[in-house]
Design a protein around this motif. Structure first.
Motif, PDB file in Angstrom:
ATOM      1  N   ALA A 194       0.797  -1.143   0.056  1.00  0.00           N
ATOM      2  CA  ALA A 194      -0.154  -0.100  -0.061  1.00  0.00           C
ATOM      3  C   ALA A 194       0.877   1.276  -0.080  1.00  0.00           C
ATOM      4  CB  ALA A 194      -1.032   0.038   1.075  1.00  0.00           C
ATOM      5  N   SER A 195       0.629   1.975  -0.859  1.00  0.00           N
ATOM      6  CA  SER A 195       1.357   3.319  -0.788  1.00  0.00           C
ATOM      7  C   SER A 195       0.137   4.538  -0.761  1.00  0.00           C
ATOM      8  CB  SER A 195       1.926   3.429  -2.202  1.00  0.00           C
ATOM      9  OG  SER A 195       2.585   4.984  -2.302  1.00  0.00           O
ATOM     10  N   GLU A 196       0.294   5.339   0.455  1.00  0.00           N
ATOM     11  CA  GLU A 196      -0.899   6.301   0.266  1.00  0.00           C
ATOM     12  C   GLU A 196      -0.294   7.811  -0.101  1.00  0.00           C
ATOM     13  OE1 GLU A 196      -2.443   6.320   4.345  1.00  0.00           O
ATOM     14  OE2 GLU A 196      -2.928   4.168   4.452  1.00  0.00           O
ATOM     15  N   SER A 197      -1.338   8.520  -0.660  1.00  0.00           N
ATOM     16  CA  SER A 197      -0.898   9.914  -1.026  1.00  0.00           C
ATOM     17  C   SER A 197      -2.202  10.747  -1.050  1.00  0.00           C
ATOM     18  CB  SER A 197      -0.385   9.964  -2.406  1.00  0.00           C
ATOM     19  OG  SER A 197      -1.364   9.326  -3.273  1.00  0.00           O
ATOM     20  N   GLU A 198      -1.976  12.033  -0.983  1.00  0.00           N
ATOM     21  CA  GLU A 198      -3.354  12.818  -0.941  1.00  0.00           C
ATOM     22  C   GLU A 198      -3.277  13.709  -2.150  1.00  0.00           C
ATOM     23  OE1 GLU A 198      -3.041  14.925   2.758  1.00  0.00           O
ATOM     24  OE2 GLU A 198      -3.673  13.050   3.861  1.00  0.00           O
ATOM     25  N   GLY A 199      -4.537  14.154  -2.432  1.00  0.00           N
ATOM     26  CA  GLY A 199      -4.706  15.106  -3.570  1.00  0.00           C
ATOM     27  C   GLY A 199      -6.142  15.904  -3.575  1.00  0.00           C
ATOM     28  N   SER A 200      -6.475  16.529  -4.659  1.00  0.00           N
ATOM     29  CA  SER A 200      -7.460  17.044  -4.738  1.00  0.00           C
ATOM     30  C   SER A 200      -8.152  16.874  -6.332  1.00  0.00           C
ATOM     31  CB  SER A 200      -7.708  18.442  -4.199  1.00  0.00           C
ATOM     32  OG  SER A 200      -6.860  19.392  -4.889  1.00  0.00           O
ATOM     33  N   VAL A 201      -9.401  17.174  -6.372  1.00  0.00           N
ATOM     34  CA  VAL A 201      -9.969  17.259  -7.731  1.00  0.00           C
ATOM     35  C   VAL A 201     -11.196  18.271  -7.878  1.00  0.00           C
ATOM     36  CG1 VAL A 201     -11.603  15.202  -7.472  1.00  0.00           C
ATOM     37  CG2 VAL A 201     -10.972  16.112  -9.565  1.00  0.00           C
ATOM     38  N   ALA A 239      -2.600   3.181  -3.467  1.00  0.00           N
ATOM     39  CA  ALA A 239      -2.341   2.231  -4.770  1.00  0.00           C
ATOM     40  C   ALA A 239      -1.504   1.331  -3.968  1.00  0.00           C
ATOM     41  CB  ALA A 239      -1.454   2.890  -5.566  1.00  0.00           C
ATOM     42  N   GLY A 240      -2.245   0.052  -4.080  1.00  0.00           N
ATOM     43  CA  GLY A 240      -1.726  -1.154  -3.375  1.00  0.00           C
ATOM     44  C   GLY A 240      -2.295  -2.673  -4.035  1.00  0.00           C
ATOM     45  N   ASP A 282       2.567  10.549  -8.915  1.00  0.00           N
ATOM     46  CA  ASP A 282       1.595  10.825  -7.912  1.00  0.00           C
ATOM     47  C   ASP A 282       1.145   9.882  -7.130  1.00  0.00           C
ATOM     48  OD1 ASP A 282       1.498  12.558 -10.379  1.00  0.00           O
ATOM     49  OD2 ASP A 282      -0.308  13.605  -9.470  1.00  0.00           O
ATOM     50  N   LEU A 283       1.101   8.682  -7.329  1.00  0.00           N
ATOM     51  CA  LEU A 283       0.590   7.571  -6.417  1.00  0.00           C
ATOM     52  C   LEU A 283       1.604   6.882  -5.642  1.00  0.00           C
ATOM     53  CD1 LEU A 283      -2.350   5.827  -8.765  1.00  0.00           C
ATOM     54  CD2 LEU A 283      -2.441   7.881  -6.844  1.00  0.00           C
ATOM     55  N   LYS A 284       3.076   7.055  -6.031  1.00  0.00           N
ATOM     56  CA  LYS A 284       4.102   6.761  -5.615  1.00  0.00           C
ATOM     57  C   LYS A 284       4.104   5.054  -5.449  1.00  0.00           C
ATOM     58  CE  LYS A 284       4.982  10.874  -4.786  1.00  0.00           C
ATOM     59  NZ  LYS A 284       5.792  11.800  -5.572  1.00  0.00           N
ATOM     60  N   TYR A 285       3.952   4.469  -6.493  1.00  0.00           N
ATOM     61  CA  TYR A 285       3.764   2.980  -6.840  1.00  0.00           C
ATOM     62  C   TYR A 285       4.404   2.681  -8.158  1.00  0.00           C
ATOM     63  CZ  TYR A 285       2.308  -1.670  -5.884  1.00  0.00           C
ATOM     64  OH  TYR A 285       2.014  -2.864  -5.687  1.00  0.00           O
ATOM     65  N   GLY A 286       4.916   1.512  -8.238  1.00  0.00           N
ATOM     66  CA  GLY A 286       5.366   0.744  -9.378  1.00  0.00           C
ATOM     67  C   GLY A 286       6.370   1.003  -9.737  1.00  0.00           C
ATOM     68  N   GLN A 287       7.548   1.651  -8.991  1.00  0.00           N
ATOM     69  CA  GLN A 287       9.218   1.888  -9.229  1.00  0.00           C
ATOM     70  C   GLN A 287       9.372   0.568  -9.713  1.00  0.00           C
ATOM     71  OE1 GLN A 287       9.839   4.929  -9.867  1.00  0.00           O
ATOM     72  NE2 GLN A 287      11.808   4.438 -10.721  1.00  0.00           N
TER      73      GLN A 287
END
Length: 529
Positions: A45-52, A65-66, A411-416
């Motif tokens: 699990a990789s957590e991040s924050e944002g707005s739309v 994302a996880g 943005d989601l900090k996943y998949g490197q």
């Protein structure tokens, strides 16, 4: 990562014993790291924050994302089978218990959810051209004014083998590991195995995030609608999960109505009849009709009546159809499709999807799209009988894949250092048998059973006029033949759009799709004000 024991926490232990225990644990950790698929057996699990900003209103969210790890059933229940990737968006500052949650996936079978994620309902949307090839990178990623986050929390799920989802084979013996993978493919890459995997994912997600009491929705596109029928039935009748709604986009429930290759099934003429309105819409769009009406919808109403009337009657006659009547039907088809009368007669009044895509723009050696017939591109072989590629897919796929690969890592900090698979690369043979039945797949009974056992379940069917992969009239036909009591037919609503299979690729249709789905959720979430 596994946690090392705190060997120095116990003061009574001798230093030598502590060091020995630590050395043994490090050796075991190293062995675990070397074990095949070792990382896959642990949820990530990789957590991040944002707005739309959705139609002018700002929504702050948390993104996760996880992966969740699925396990086999019965005697195999302790064996990890699939590491299933997802991206979840949770609106901040709301009561999660009352907040709807929608599980979203594409089809294939064997397609990742990148299309609905980056084209329809995620907080960022990739910009592509409306009906022509999108130029190469750099691509534009913008705020999605039509994200569904204003109506529901969102969970985009990559099917096993797609995206970052992986089948798990963790036996240290390479020979046994190969057999494990073979067994996983046989089990998961099937109508029933796929449905069970998604059902297990959803129930695990509800537990992990405490969403058992939230209003719940399924949103599937293309084969994802087939999956939704199976999944709704599995959830309702195996897991006791009552759904509030099932949202279908570009539906295919009965593969006997598919216009893809009906010539391989002689004697079954229904696909030709149900595809005819899409042929007419396409000819209208490309200005190929001999006498084009001012508006599309009245034309489609005429074609639908003809398709199920005189045309169906003529096809049903088979070799008994006399020459004069055959000529008359061919001339009528010419009026509705723009194809030459001689060609229609030579085709015995039966034109497959691939034939139509290749022939409509034959005078310019162009082929129309299949997923979206508004698109067109140069024919690979002007002398071919059928289309050999899909210009729509070629026009936008690169933009979606590049945009997501950039977005998920930045943005989601996943998949490197991982590869995102647009499609499952290890599906060699999809088992289309369902509940032990051979022949063309038909999951209409599954959706009907889910509706009967949960009579409050609501269905929203969406489709595009220019979709030749899953023609809208075929979807409409299937739904009106669903084996449910007349009263339950009132639980089904319909929406059609001047777009193709990926309705959201047309921005005006995306706005309407968002509004229709948001309204559907608001009307069915059962949350009292």
């Amino acid at each position: 990562m596994r946690k090392l024991p705190l060997v120095f926490a116990l003061a009574t232990l001798l230093l030598g014993n502590a060091l020995a225990a630590d050395h043994h644990d490090k050796d075991k950790a190293a062995q675990d790291d070397r074990a095949p698929d070792a990382a896959l057996v642990h949820p990530q699990a990789s957590e991040s924050e944002g707005s739309v900003s959705v139609q002018g209103k700002r929504i702050a969210y948390k993104a996760v994302a996880g992966t969740l790890v699925l396990h086999g059933k019965n005697e195999k229940e302790n064996q990890p089978t699939v590491s299933m990737f997802y991206v979840a968006y949770f609106k901040k500052g709301v009561d999660a218990a009352k907040r709807p949650v929608t599980f979203i996936y594409n089809g294939g079978p064997g397609s990742a959810s990148v299309w609905l994620h980056m084209g329809a309902f995620g907080p960022r949307r990739v910009v592509t051209r409306d009906d022509s090839h999108t130029p190469a990178a750099p691509y534009q990623l913008v705020n999605n004014d039509y994200s569904l986050l204003d109506a529901s929390d969102l969970v985009f799920i990559d099917a096993p083998g797609t995206g970052f989802s992986r089948l798990i084979a963790n036996d240290p013996d390479p020979a046994k590991r190969g057999e494990q993978l073979k067994e996983r493919r046989k089990e998961i890459y099937s109508v029933d195995g796929d449905g069970h995997a998604f059902a297990q994912f959803i129930t695990r997600f509800l537990s992990r995030y405490g969403r058992w009491n939230s209003p719940k929705y399924l949103f599937g596109e293309s084969y994802g609608t087939t999956r939704s029928a199976v999944l709704a039935n599995d959830l309702e009748n195996e897991d006791s999960v009552d759904l509030n709604g099932v949202i279908l986009l570009s539906q295919i429930l009965n593969f006997d109505t598919s216009i893809d290759g009906p010539e391989q099934n002689p004697g079954v003429d229904l696909p030709y009849e149900l595809a005819l309105p899409t042929f007419a819409a396409t000819a209208y769009y490309h200005h190929k009709l001999p006498q084009a009406p001012a508006e599309l919808e009245p034309l489609l109403a005429q074609v639908e009546q003809f398709a199920l009337g005189d045309y169906a009657s003529a096809l049903m006659a088979g070799s008994r159809l006399d020459a004069a009547r055959k000529q008359a039907i061919a001339e009528k088809l010419h009026q509705y499709t723009g194809l030459p009368v001689d060609y229609l007669l030579k085709a015995n009044l039966r034109v497959s999807g691939g034939m139509f895509e290749h022939e409509l723009l034959d005078n310019t050696d162009d082929t129309t799209g299949r997923l979206d017939t508004r698109f067109a591109g140069p024919s690979l072989d002007p002398l071919s009988k059928e289309a050999q590629y899909d210009p729509q897919s070629s026009a936008i796929s690169s933009a979606y894949i590049a945009a997501f690969n950039d977005y998920v890592r930045k943005d989601l900090k996943y998949g490197q250092d991982q590869t995102y698979h647009e499609y499952a690369t290890d599906i060699t043979d999809w088992d289309s048998r369902h509940d032990g039945h051979e022949g063309a797949l038909n999951v209409m009974p599954d959706l009907a059973k889910a509706m009967k056992t949960n009579p409050d379940l609501k269905i929203l069917l969406n489709g595009g006029y220019y979709d030749l992969a899953t023609p809208f009239f075929a979807a409409d036909y299937d739904m009106h033949h669903l084996p449910v009591p007349p009263a339950l037919m009132n639980n089904i609503s319909y929406a059609w759009y001047p777009s193709g299979h990926m309705v959201y690729a047309h921005e005006a249709s995306l706005k309407r799709l968002h509004d229709n789905v948001a309204r559907f959720i608001e009307q069915t979430d059962n949350v009292k004000p």
